[in-house]
Design a protein around this motif. Structure first.
Motif, mmCIF file in Angstrom:
data_model
loop_
_atom_site.group_PDB
_atom_site.id
_atom_site.type_symbol
_atom_site.label_atom_id
_atom_site.label_comp_id
_atom_site.label_asym_id
_atom_site.label_seq_id
_atom_site.Cartn_x
_atom_site.Cartn_y
_atom_site.Cartn_z
ATOM 1 N N CYS A 25 1.158 -1.352 -0.203
ATOM 2 C CA CYS A 25 -0.211 -0.148 -0.171
ATOM 3 C C CYS A 25 0.831 1.564 0.082
ATOM 4 C CB CYS A 25 -1.330 -0.309 1.263
ATOM 5 S SG CYS A 25 -2.071 -1.409 0.983
ATOM 6 N N VAL A 26 1.693 0.907 0.649
ATOM 7 C CA VAL A 26 2.795 1.820 0.577
ATOM 8 C C VAL A 26 3.401 2.672 -0.844
ATOM 9 C CG1 VAL A 26 5.230 3.379 1.426
ATOM 10 C CG2 VAL A 26 2.988 2.324 3.616
ATOM 11 N N LEU A 27 4.010 1.330 -1.269
ATOM 12 C CA LEU A 27 4.043 1.638 -3.021
ATOM 13 C C LEU A 27 3.514 2.223 -3.156
ATOM 14 C CD1 LEU A 27 6.508 -1.591 -2.945
ATOM 15 C CD2 LEU A 27 7.363 0.463 -1.678
ATOM 16 N N GLU A 28 2.205 1.872 -3.775
ATOM 17 C CA GLU A 28 1.549 2.228 -4.205
ATOM 18 C C GLU A 28 1.168 3.783 -4.119
ATOM 19 O OE1 GLU A 28 -1.256 2.290 -7.765
ATOM 20 O OE2 GLU A 28 -0.466 0.205 -6.453
ATOM 21 N N ALA A 29 0.412 3.830 -2.592
ATOM 22 C CA ALA A 29 1.222 5.139 -3.075
ATOM 23 C C ALA A 29 1.951 6.836 -3.149
ATOM 24 C CB ALA A 29 0.733 5.935 -1.086
ATOM 25 N N ALA A 38 -7.573 2.209 -10.179
ATOM 26 C CA ALA A 38 -7.493 0.787 -9.499
ATOM 27 C C ALA A 38 -6.529 0.699 -8.742
ATOM 28 C CB ALA A 38 -6.935 -0.343 -11.024
ATOM 29 N N GLY A 39 -5.611 0.901 -8.583
ATOM 30 C CA GLY A 39 -4.399 1.476 -7.767
ATOM 31 C C GLY A 39 -4.927 1.107 -6.377
ATOM 32 N N LEU A 40 -5.409 2.449 -5.728
ATOM 33 C CA LEU A 40 -6.479 2.669 -4.520
ATOM 34 C C LEU A 40 -7.353 1.685 -3.735
ATOM 35 C CD1 LEU A 40 -6.630 6.418 -4.989
ATOM 36 C CD2 LEU A 40 -5.369 5.269 -3.538
ATOM 37 N N VAL A 79 -2.968 9.558 1.801
ATOM 38 C CA VAL A 79 -3.423 8.161 1.380
ATOM 39 C C VAL A 79 -3.722 7.495 3.452
ATOM 40 C CG1 VAL A 79 -3.009 5.876 1.067
ATOM 41 C CG2 VAL A 79 -3.351 8.256 -1.119
ATOM 42 N N SER A 80 -3.757 6.629 3.768
ATOM 43 C CA SER A 80 -4.019 6.226 5.349
ATOM 44 C C SER A 80 -4.666 5.120 5.321
ATOM 45 C CB SER A 80 -3.950 7.089 6.424
ATOM 46 O OG SER A 80 -5.356 7.845 6.367
ATOM 47 N N GLY A 81 -3.635 4.485 6.222
ATOM 48 C CA GLY A 81 -4.546 2.823 6.456
ATOM 49 C C GLY A 81 -4.300 2.063 7.853
#
Length: 157
Positions: A69-73, A117-119, A145-147
């Motif tokens: 997720c971090v890499l995608e962000a 699609a990434g998000l 972007v947070s998770g």
């Protein structure tokens, strides 16, 4: 321009090598989430600061979910945001593993811009582990972007 192409090809080859190693990067397996995110941040096309505030080790599925997720962000910040600065934060709070990736880029109107699609993949990845994804953005105001995933550390912090 040739240098940019070579750098892009180098990144693509590294990604293919990671895939060939079974998707789970060796540094993530060996050193954990904080080290793996720090290593990837040094390869970013813009300055990235990482604050991992003493997080411990977690099961492979939780570390992989947050890592990707971090890499995608970071990739989104590089490709779409025109960001000049990104801050990544990793921490544990009340039994949850949390992350945030905040950029100072152009942002977007969340009401008129559909999730890419990434998000959506990030949201699905976290939801599969009982977690959630939150995106906050506004035109000219950057994006955060947070998770959050409910976990327990498997190693003392």
């Amino acid at each position: 321009m040739l240098g940019d192409i070579q750098a892009g090809l180098g990144d693509a080859l590294e990604t293919l090598r990671d895939l060939a190693r079974g998707i789970y990067p060796p540094l993530l397996a060996d050193k954990g989430l904080a080290s793996a995110v720090e290593a990837q941040s040094q390869k970013a096309s813009m300055p990235v600061r990482v604050d991992s505030n003493g997080i411990g080790r977690y099961s492979q599925e939780f570390e992989a979910a947050v890592y990707f997720c971090v890499l995608e962000a970071l990739q989104n910040a590089s490709k779409y945001a025109d960001a000049s600065d990104v801050a990544v934060r990793l921490w544990q709070e009340n039994g949850d593993l949390l992350f945030s990736v905040a950029d100072d880029g152009r942002g977007f109107d969340q009401e008129t811009t559909p999730l890419g699609a990434g998000l959506q993949n990030m949201s699905d990845r976290l939801a599969a582990l009982g977690g959630t994804l939150d995106i906050r953005s506004r035109p000219g105001g950057g994006t955060i972007v947070s998770g959050r995933i409910p976990v327990r550390s498997i190693e003392p912090v």
